[in-house]
Design an enzyme around this catalytic site. Structure first.
Site, short mmCIF file in Angstrom:
data_model
loop_
_atom_site.label_atom_id
_atom_site.label_comp_id
_atom_site.label_asym_id
_atom_site.label_seq_id
_atom_site.Cartn_x
_atom_site.Cartn_y
_atom_site.Cartn_z
N ASP A 22 45.33 35.90 51.12
CA ASP A 22 44.20 36.31 51.97
C ASP A 22 44.69 36.99 53.25
O ASP A 22 45.78 36.68 53.75
CB ASP A 22 43.36 35.07 52.32
N ASN A 70 33.78 38.04 45.19
CA ASN A 70 34.21 39.28 45.85
C ASN A 70 33.36 40.49 45.47
O ASN A 70 33.43 41.54 46.12
CB ASN A 70 35.70 39.56 45.61
C1 IPE Z 1 39.64 34.40 48.47
O1 IPE Z 1 39.58 35.14 49.65
C2 IPE Z 1 39.78 35.31 47.30
C3 IPE Z 1 41.03 36.04 47.18
C4 IPE Z 1 42.06 35.97 47.99
C5 IPE Z 1 41.13 36.89 46.03
P1 IPE Z 1 38.18 35.56 50.31
O2 IPE Z 1 38.54 36.36 51.50
O3 IPE Z 1 37.31 36.19 49.29
O4 IPE Z 1 37.57 34.16 50.71
P2 IPE Z 1 36.50 33.79 51.82
O5 IPE Z 1 35.36 34.75 51.66
O6 IPE Z 1 37.17 33.95 53.14
O7 IPE Z 1 36.14 32.37 51.54
C1 IPE Z 2 42.27 39.07 50.27
O1 IPE Z 2 42.15 39.76 51.47
C2 IPE Z 2 42.14 39.97 49.08
C3 IPE Z 2 40.84 39.89 48.40
C4 IPE Z 2 39.94 38.98 48.61
C5 IPE Z 2 40.57 40.89 47.40
P1 IPE Z 2 40.76 39.97 52.19
O2 IPE Z 2 40.20 41.29 51.79
O3 IPE Z 2 39.85 38.82 51.96
O4 IPE Z 2 41.21 40.02 53.70
P2 IPE Z 2 40.43 39.43 54.94
O5 IPE Z 2 40.22 37.98 54.69
O6 IPE Z 2 39.13 40.20 55.03
O7 IPE Z 2 41.34 39.70 56.08
MG MG Z 3 39.55 37.09 53.00
#
Ligand code: IPE
Ligand code: IPE
Ligand code: MG
Length: 238
Positions: A22, A70
């Protein structure tokens, strides 16, 4: 940060490490770059992680790349993520094969772009006999959905009057053949599971790191494994 590699006991590394990668979006936003640039950098980190994981002798690495939630993101980001997934697989495939890595995927195929699905299925097929290490990509994955799918699978095979048990449900999970998850790492500074491996994490050790995924370095993995090795896993016993 200390050099954690030399502090790790090489004979007690975790067999199965799962990672919530993340922080890609925030990494990009901090630099006034498009969020997709963060995802691109994040994919490169996966490449270097594979080498380090093999070097450490891990058996399985599970990586959360796209959750069932997502899809709530803007279409341009979601489309961009599939493009990045495709070009990652195409550009790394030879290396993956040469390194004897077996790639599997957990998640729901339904909903993925046809081209992405085809590239994923080819990669699974072409690496299925590889032995060195397994990488399990969780793509369009949701822990609740996995449990529901597993129960539905069990119902289809159920004998009259048979009850569900833990062992029977285990058999129908996406990852039924994988060992238990020993260590779960989440980067990006959030302290939550976000619907990842709800069933499998029952006795897993958690390490939460502040580092944003594109800045993740081998030493972060060593640090997490060092912490893991210093935990007292009791599994409810004494
Ligand atoms: C979890 O991260 C999913 C992945 C890393 C693929 P998210 O960024 O989607 O999670 P939340 O929304 O902060 O809970
Ligand atoms: C994790 O990075 C990757 C996916 C969930 C696809 P994020 O896109 O959630 O990154 P942040 O949390 O917005 O920084
Ligand atoms: Mg994230």
């Amino acid at each position: 940060m200390k050099d954690y590699k030399r502090l790790i006991d090489p004979n007690r590394v975790a067999a199965h490490v799962a990672i919530i990668m993340d922080g890609n979006g925030r990494w990009a936003e901090k630099r006034s770059l498009p969020r997709l640039e963060g995802h691109r950098r994040g994919a490169e980190v996966i490449d270097s992680l594979m080498d380090v994981a093999v070097d450490l002798g891990l058996q399985v690495v599970t990586l959360y790349t796209f959750s069932t939630e997502n899809w709530l993101r803007p279409k341009a980001e979601v489309d961009g993520l599939w493009e990045i997934t495709e070009s990652f697989i195409i550009s790394k495939k030879e290396k993956i094969k040469q390194n004897d890595l077996r790639i599997i995927f957990s998640g729901i195929k339904n909903g993925l772009p046809a081209s992405t699905l085809r590239i994923i299925e080819e990669l699974i097929e072409e690496t299925k006999n590889n032995k060195k290490m397994t990488i399990n990509f969780c793509v369009n994955y949701g822990g609740r959905q996995e449990i529901v799918d597993s129960v539905n699978q069990w119902i289809q095979h159920r004998k009259l009057n048979e009850s569900l048990t833990i062992d029977k449900l285990n058999k129908y999970l996406y990852t039924s053949e994988l060992p238990d998850v020993d260590l779960m790492i989440r980067t990006g500074g959030e302290y939550r599971i976000s619907n990842f491996l709800l069933w499998q994490l029952a006795y897993t050790e958690f390490v939460f790191l502040k580092v944003l995924w594109p800045d993740f370095k081998p030493n972060h993995l060593y640090k997490a494994i060092y912490e893991y090795q210093n935990r007292d896993r009791r599994f409810g016993g004494l």
